[in-house]
Design a protein around this motif. Structure first.
Motif, PDB file in Angstrom:
ATOM      1  N   ARG A  73       0.826  -1.213   0.000  1.00 50.08           N
ATOM      2  CA  ARG A  73       0.000   0.000   0.000  1.00 50.08           C
ATOM      3  C   ARG A  73       0.858   1.260   0.000  1.00 50.08           C
ATOM      4  NH1 ARG A  73      -5.289  -0.129   0.448  1.00 50.08           N
ATOM      5  NH2 ARG A  73      -6.329  -2.120   0.813  1.00 50.08           N
ATOM      6  N   VAL A  74       1.978   1.229   0.700  1.00 44.61           N
ATOM      7  CA  VAL A  74       2.892   2.371   0.680  1.00 44.61           C
ATOM      8  C   VAL A  74       3.456   2.550  -0.716  1.00 44.61           C
ATOM      9  CG1 VAL A  74       5.087   3.280   1.548  1.00 44.61           C
ATOM     10  CG2 VAL A  74       3.492   2.145   3.114  1.00 44.61           C
ATOM     11  N   ARG A  75       3.894   1.442  -1.318  1.00 42.42           N
ATOM     12  CA  ARG A  75       4.430   1.507  -2.684  1.00 42.42           C
ATOM     13  C   ARG A  75       3.351   1.999  -3.657  1.00 42.42           C
ATOM     14  NH1 ARG A  75       3.850  -1.237  -7.146  1.00 42.42           N
ATOM     15  NH2 ARG A  75       5.536  -1.336  -8.690  1.00 42.42           N
ATOM     16  N   ALA A  76       2.120   1.482  -3.506  1.00 37.25           N
ATOM     17  CA  ALA A  76       1.023   1.875  -4.403  1.00 37.25           C
ATOM     18  C   ALA A  76       0.724   3.358  -4.269  1.00 37.25           C
ATOM     19  CB  ALA A  76      -0.212   1.038  -4.103  1.00 37.25           C
ATOM     20  N   ALA A  77       0.750   3.878  -3.036  1.00 40.61           N
ATOM     21  CA  ALA A  77       0.502   5.305  -2.831  1.00 40.61           C
ATOM     22  C   ALA A  77       1.575   6.142  -3.503  1.00 40.61           C
ATOM     23  CB  ALA A  77       0.442   5.613  -1.338  1.00 40.61           C
ATOM     24  N   MET A  78       2.853   5.704  -3.396  1.00 38.96           N
ATOM     25  CA  MET A  78       3.943   6.419  -4.053  1.00 38.96           C
ATOM     26  C   MET A  78       3.761   6.413  -5.567  1.00 38.96           C
ATOM     27  SD  MET A  78       7.237   5.114  -1.844  1.00 38.96           S
ATOM     28  CE  MET A  78       8.395   6.067  -2.863  1.00 38.96           C
ATOM     29  N   VAL A  79       3.364   5.267  -6.111  1.00 38.95           N
ATOM     30  CA  VAL A  79       3.166   5.147  -7.558  1.00 38.95           C
ATOM     31  C   VAL A  79       2.032   6.062  -8.013  1.00 38.95           C
ATOM     32  CG1 VAL A  79       2.421   3.585  -9.396  1.00 38.95           C
ATOM     33  CG2 VAL A  79       4.082   2.812  -7.696  1.00 38.95           C
ATOM     34  N   ALA A  80       0.910   6.066  -7.261  1.00 42.86           N
ATOM     35  CA  ALA A  80      -0.237   6.899  -7.632  1.00 42.86           C
ATOM     36  C   ALA A  80       0.124   8.379  -7.582  1.00 42.86           C
ATOM     37  CB  ALA A  80      -1.421   6.598  -6.719  1.00 42.86           C
ATOM     38  N   VAL A  81       0.823   8.798  -6.523  1.00 50.79           N
ATOM     39  CA  VAL A  81       1.252  10.199  -6.415  1.00 50.79           C
ATOM     40  C   VAL A  81       2.181  10.559  -7.567  1.00 50.79           C
ATOM     41  CG1 VAL A  81       2.619  11.818  -5.049  1.00 50.79           C
ATOM     42  CG2 VAL A  81       0.945  10.351  -3.925  1.00 50.79           C
ATOM     43  N   GLY A  82       3.104   9.659  -7.874  1.00 58.48           N
ATOM     44  CA  GLY A  82       3.997   9.902  -9.013  1.00 58.48           C
ATOM     45  C   GLY A  82       3.227  10.040 -10.314  1.00 58.48           C
ATOM     46  N   GLY A  83       2.182   9.227 -10.487  1.00 55.73           N
ATOM     47  CA  GLY A  83       1.374   9.316 -11.694  1.00 55.73           C
ATOM     48  C   GLY A  83       0.647  10.646 -11.809  1.00 55.73           C
ATOM     49  N   VAL A  84       0.089  11.116 -10.692  1.00 53.63           N
ATOM     50  CA  VAL A  84      -0.603  12.412 -10.699  1.00 53.63           C
ATOM     51  C   VAL A  84       0.377  13.532 -11.047  1.00 53.63           C
ATOM     52  CG1 VAL A  84      -1.817  14.101  -9.277  1.00 53.63           C
ATOM     53  CG2 VAL A  84      -2.409  11.679  -9.104  1.00 53.63           C
ATOM     54  N   LEU A  85       1.571  13.486 -10.464  1.00 49.66           N
ATOM     55  CA  LEU A  85       2.578  14.509 -10.763  1.00 49.66           C
ATOM     56  C   LEU A  85       2.970  14.474 -12.233  1.00 49.66           C
ATOM     57  CD1 LEU A  85       4.852  14.161  -7.603  1.00 49.66           C
ATOM     58  CD2 LEU A  85       3.464  16.138  -8.215  1.00 49.66           C
TER      59      LEU A  85
END
Length: 226
Positions: A73-85
């Protein structure tokens, strides 16, 4: 036969180039900054990505990269934030297609550095590199580089053996990244009289790369979180 130390540094440089050179969001940022604002801006963007790699290097030394990978979940949150950026920066690149004012510095001199850093620090591919190849390079031992080649590996075994866990290997790796972030922007801004004509095309390609990667990253992250 060339000394092990020289081979170790050379292998590190190749690993660094392999990490820095492939097309993707980081090089899209470097390209956009280089063409629109000059070599210095492109270099600073590359430096931002390299600083993120250095952070991952320190985290790998401390064993924390593996912790991130073990917490989906931590990794997924980082990936999602990176995608939004990436979507945000991709929109910015596409919105700037009509601008050809090379050397403009909207956002300050550290604009490209911060963009590349925040994207790199949330980039799952860089996390994956340090979790696999990076951890292997940091572990003490030796690596017979050519022995893993198909068909000819047995015949070439022992010719290129490098020391893993060596400061020379790590130094060579970051040296390879430096070679890329110096040379890539320089190649893009060669012939400054053509830069204005090149800027819109680079902005389009950079924007599309960032938007495409952003969509994939958001989908990847949300599929794990939801």
């Amino acid at each position: 036969m060339v000394g092990t130390a020289v081979l170790t540094v050379g292998a590190g440089v190749l690993f660094g180039l392999a990490l820095a050179a492939p097309p993707g969001p980081m090089n899209a940022i470097i390209a956009e900054e280089s063409v629109r604002r000059g070599w210095g801006a492109g270099f600073r963007a590359g430096l931002g990505a390299m600083v993120a790699d250095f952070v991952f290097f320190l985290l790998a030394l401390a064993g924390l990269v593996a912790v991130i990978e073990a917490a989906p979940r931590v990794r997924a949150a980082m990936v999602a934030v990176g995608g939004v950026l990436m979507l945000y920066f991709g929109y910015g690149a596409l919105a700037s297609v009509g601008e050809t004012l090379t050397g403009e510095s909207d956002g300050g001199p550290n604009r490209g550095f911060l963009k590349a850093f925040v994207l790199a620090i949330t980039n799952p591919y860089q996390i994956l590199f340090w979790l696999t190849v990076g951890v292997g390079l940091l572990s003490s031992g030796t690596l017979d580089v050519l022995s893993v080649l198909p068909l000819v590996g047995d015949a070439l075994a022992g010719l290129v053996v490098v020391e893993t866990g060596s400061p020379l290997l790590v130094g060579g790796l970051f040296g390879g990244i430096v070679v890329w972030i110096v040379g890539f922007p320089a190649a893009l801004v060669t012939g400054r009289n053509r830069v204005d004509r090149l800027a819109p095309a680079v902005a389009v390609v950079s924007g599309l790369v960032l938007v495409g990667a952003g969509v994939l990253f958001v989908i990847d992250g949300l599929s794990t979180l939801v």
